[in-house]
Design a protein around this motif. Structure first.
Motif, PDB file in Angstrom:
ATOM      1  N   ARG B  36       0.861  -1.177   0.000  1.00 35.32           N
ATOM      2  CA  ARG B  36       0.000   0.000   0.000  1.00 35.32           C
ATOM      3  C   ARG B  36       0.904   1.237   0.000  1.00 35.32           C
ATOM      4  NH1 ARG B  36      -4.314   0.574   4.699  1.00 35.32           N
ATOM      5  NH2 ARG B  36      -2.413   0.498   5.960  1.00 35.32           N
ATOM      6  N   GLN B  37       0.599   2.148  -0.893  1.00 41.73           N
ATOM      7  CA  GLN B  37       1.390   3.373  -0.986  1.00 41.73           C
ATOM      8  C   GLN B  37       0.463   4.571  -0.811  1.00 41.73           C
ATOM      9  OE1 GLN B  37       3.333   4.133  -4.745  1.00 41.73           O
ATOM     10  NE2 GLN B  37       4.816   5.520  -3.805  1.00 41.73           N
ATOM     11  N   ILE B  38       0.609   5.233   0.313  1.00 36.67           N
ATOM     12  CA  ILE B  38      -0.140   6.453   0.567  1.00 36.67           C
ATOM     13  C   ILE B  38       0.591   7.601  -0.105  1.00 36.67           C
ATOM     14  CG2 ILE B  38      -0.899   8.030   2.392  1.00 36.67           C
ATOM     15  CD1 ILE B  38      -1.130   5.537   4.192  1.00 36.67           C
ATOM     16  N   LEU B  39      -0.140   8.543  -0.631  1.00 35.42           N
ATOM     17  CA  LEU B  39       0.438   9.645  -1.386  1.00 35.42           C
ATOM     18  C   LEU B  39       1.541  10.336  -0.593  1.00 35.42           C
ATOM     19  CD1 LEU B  39       0.028  11.074  -4.114  1.00 35.42           C
ATOM     20  CD2 LEU B  39      -1.404  12.741  -2.919  1.00 35.42           C
ATOM     21  N   GLY B  40       2.716  10.439  -1.232  1.00 38.04           N
ATOM     22  CA  GLY B  40       3.831  11.112  -0.583  1.00 38.04           C
ATOM     23  C   GLY B  40       4.690  10.217   0.287  1.00 38.04           C
ATOM     24  N   GLN B  41       4.365   8.918   0.312  1.00 34.18           N
ATOM     25  CA  GLN B  41       5.122   7.983   1.137  1.00 34.18           C
ATOM     26  C   GLN B  41       5.616   6.811   0.305  1.00 34.18           C
ATOM     27  OE1 GLN B  41       2.982   6.823   4.664  1.00 34.18           O
ATOM     28  NE2 GLN B  41       2.169   8.872   5.011  1.00 34.18           N
ATOM     29  N   GLY B  42       6.534   6.072   0.896  1.00 30.94           N
ATOM     30  CA  GLY B  42       7.005   4.867   0.246  1.00 30.94           C
ATOM     31  C   GLY B  42       6.029   3.716   0.433  1.00 30.94           C
ATOM     32  N   PRO B  43       6.107   2.711  -0.418  1.00 31.03           N
ATOM     33  CA  PRO B  43       5.213   1.551  -0.282  1.00 31.03           C
ATOM     34  C   PRO B  43       5.452   0.816   1.040  1.00 31.03           C
ATOM     35  CG  PRO B  43       6.324   1.551  -2.413  1.00 31.03           C
ATOM     36  CD  PRO B  43       6.990   2.581  -1.574  1.00 31.03           C
ATOM     37  N   GLU B  44       4.363   0.312   1.619  1.00 32.28           N
ATOM     38  CA  GLU B  44       4.432  -0.477   2.838  1.00 32.28           C
ATOM     39  C   GLU B  44       3.859  -1.855   2.560  1.00 32.28           C
ATOM     40  OE1 GLU B  44       3.963   2.451   6.555  1.00 32.28           O
ATOM     41  OE2 GLU B  44       2.198   2.368   5.288  1.00 32.28           O
ATOM     42  N   LEU B  45       4.585  -2.873   2.977  1.00 30.58           N
ATOM     43  CA  LEU B  45       4.155  -4.239   2.712  1.00 30.58           C
ATOM     44  C   LEU B  45       2.906  -4.587   3.516  1.00 30.58           C
ATOM     45  CD1 LEU B  45       4.835  -6.972   1.332  1.00 30.58           C
ATOM     46  CD2 LEU B  45       6.056  -7.579   3.432  1.00 30.58           C
ATOM     47  N   LEU B  46       1.904  -5.108   2.811  1.00 31.04           N
ATOM     48  CA  LEU B  46       0.702  -5.608   3.472  1.00 31.04           C
ATOM     49  C   LEU B  46       0.779  -7.117   3.677  1.00 31.04           C
ATOM     50  CD1 LEU B  46      -2.111  -3.641   1.597  1.00 31.04           C
ATOM     51  CD2 LEU B  46      -1.317  -3.266   3.934  1.00 31.04           C
ATOM     52  N   VAL B  47       1.128  -7.816   2.609  1.00 31.61           N
ATOM     53  CA  VAL B  47       1.158  -9.268   2.685  1.00 31.61           C
ATOM     54  C   VAL B  47       2.116  -9.812   1.646  1.00 31.61           C
ATOM     55  CG1 VAL B  47      -0.818  -9.506   1.126  1.00 31.61           C
ATOM     56  CG2 VAL B  47      -0.298 -11.352   2.703  1.00 31.61           C
ATOM     57  N   GLN B  48       2.758 -10.924   2.005  1.00 33.74           N
ATOM     58  CA  GLN B  48       3.707 -11.584   1.107  1.00 33.74           C
ATOM     59  C   GLN B  48       3.349 -13.060   1.024  1.00 33.74           C
ATOM     60  OE1 GLN B  48       7.855 -11.041   2.119  1.00 33.74           O
ATOM     61  NE2 GLN B  48       8.503 -12.862   0.987  1.00 33.74           N
ATOM     62  N   PHE B  49       3.270 -13.559  -0.207  1.00 33.17           N
ATOM     63  CA  PHE B  49       2.991 -14.974  -0.454  1.00 33.17           C
ATOM     64  C   PHE B  49       4.230 -15.662  -1.015  1.00 33.17           C
ATOM     65  CE2 PHE B  49      -1.608 -15.345  -0.056  1.00 33.17           C
ATOM     66  CZ  PHE B  49      -2.053 -14.050  -0.238  1.00 33.17           C
ATOM     67  N   GLN B  50       4.429 -16.872  -0.589  1.00 27.91           N
ATOM     68  CA  GLN B  50       5.370 -17.768  -1.238  1.00 27.91           C
ATOM     69  C   GLN B  50       4.516 -18.913  -1.791  1.00 27.91           C
ATOM     70  OE1 GLN B  50       8.488 -17.300  -1.871  1.00 27.91           O
ATOM     71  NE2 GLN B  50       8.887 -19.287  -2.826  1.00 27.91           N
ATOM     72  N   ASP B  51       4.427 -18.964  -3.121  1.00 25.42           N
ATOM     73  CA  ASP B  51       3.447 -19.857  -3.771  1.00 25.42           C
ATOM     74  C   ASP B  51       2.063 -19.512  -3.206  1.00 25.42           C
ATOM     75  OD1 ASP B  51       6.076 -22.167  -3.504  1.00 25.42           O
ATOM     76  OD2 ASP B  51       5.401 -21.237  -5.364  1.00 25.42           O
ATOM     77  N   GLU B  52       1.352 -20.482  -2.655  1.00 21.91           N
ATOM     78  CA  GLU B  52       0.005 -20.169  -2.172  1.00 21.91           C
ATOM     79  C   GLU B  52      -0.032 -19.832  -0.691  1.00 21.91           C
ATOM     80  OE1 GLU B  52       1.053 -22.997  -3.313  1.00 21.91           O
ATOM     81  OE2 GLU B  52       0.669 -24.569  -1.841  1.00 21.91           O
TER      82      GLU B  52
END
Lengths: 114, 115
Positions: B36-52
């Motif tokens: 998720r990237q809020i305007l004026g900020q760097g992206p922030e990880l919400l979720v990471q998948f490895q395969d399923e």
């Protein structure tokens, strides 16, 4: 914990002049460092990375970055900036022990004037 | 060059409604990320998948957000109910694997506006 800081919100340079975008990091152990560029309403594009080896890393579009361990910095550079380089630049750090999580800085807006 | 596909590009929804975003990673990429990237900020990880499988969802607001990657290929991120503060760019990325050598390849994102 890991973090990456981009101390400048904005960088303005004239076309043809050298461009530098600063990045410092704070990690435990060896850092894996990346630079990405983002154009308006687009996703991020990978520019270059430092994993190990030569401290000077060359990437896409004529960009390079220098890893400096003593100063914990990874500044992005381009010898001669183009108007088309105007974009948002992100430095990112990845750490082995943190499940390779990639953390981004807040970004630096680069404006290159003709 | 292969790309990460995301849809829709733009989404406007009213608060309390449900919204869903779709991502198709580069073929063969085992690792998929939602940022998720809020305007004026760097992206922030919400979720990471490895395969399923989810390997990191520590920053996902699980009371309203959910993500799945049922067959280990494409993925869906859902918000229900949406709140005004959810307005942001939602970026999907994929990489060949989880190693430090694998750069992330990003899609063009979905810009969500909650009214």
């Amino acid at each position: 914990a890991q973090s990456v800081a981009q101390p400048e919100d904005q960088v303005n340079v004239a076309e043809g002049n050298p461009l530098t975008v600063k990045c410092t990091y704070s990690v435990s152990g060896n850092p894996y460092l990346f630079w990405y560029v983002q154009y308006p309403n687009r996703g991020l594009q990978f520019l270059l990375k430092y994993i190990t080896g030569d401290n000077l890393v060359k990437g896409s579009y004529g960009f390079e970055a220098e890893f400096n361990k003593s100063q914990t910095s990874f500044h992005l550079k381009k010898p001669s900036a183009l108007v088309s380089d105007s974009a948002l630049y992100f430095c990112a750090v990845r750490q082995l022990w943190d499940d390779y999580k990639l953390s981004f800085g807040a970004g630096t807006t680069v404006t290159v004037r003709a | 060059e292969a790309e990460v596909a995301q849809s829709p590009r733009y989404k406007i929804t009213e608060k309390s409604q449900a919204v869903a975003f779709w991502c198709d990673p580069i073929s063969g990429h085992a690792t998929l990320y939602w940022y998720r990237q809020i305007l004026g900020q760097g992206p922030e990880l919400l979720v990471q998948f490895q395969d399923e499988s989810v390997v990191d969802d520590s920053q996902l607001p699980k009371d309203r957000f959910s993500a799945e990657r049922l067959k280990g290929v494409d993925s869906t991120l859902k918000i229900q109910p949406a709140e005004l503060g959810d307005s942001a760019m939602y970026l999907c990325a994929s990489s060949h694997d989880r190693s430090n050598n694998s750069p992330l390849h990003f899609g063009n994102g979905t810009r969500l506006t909650v009214t």
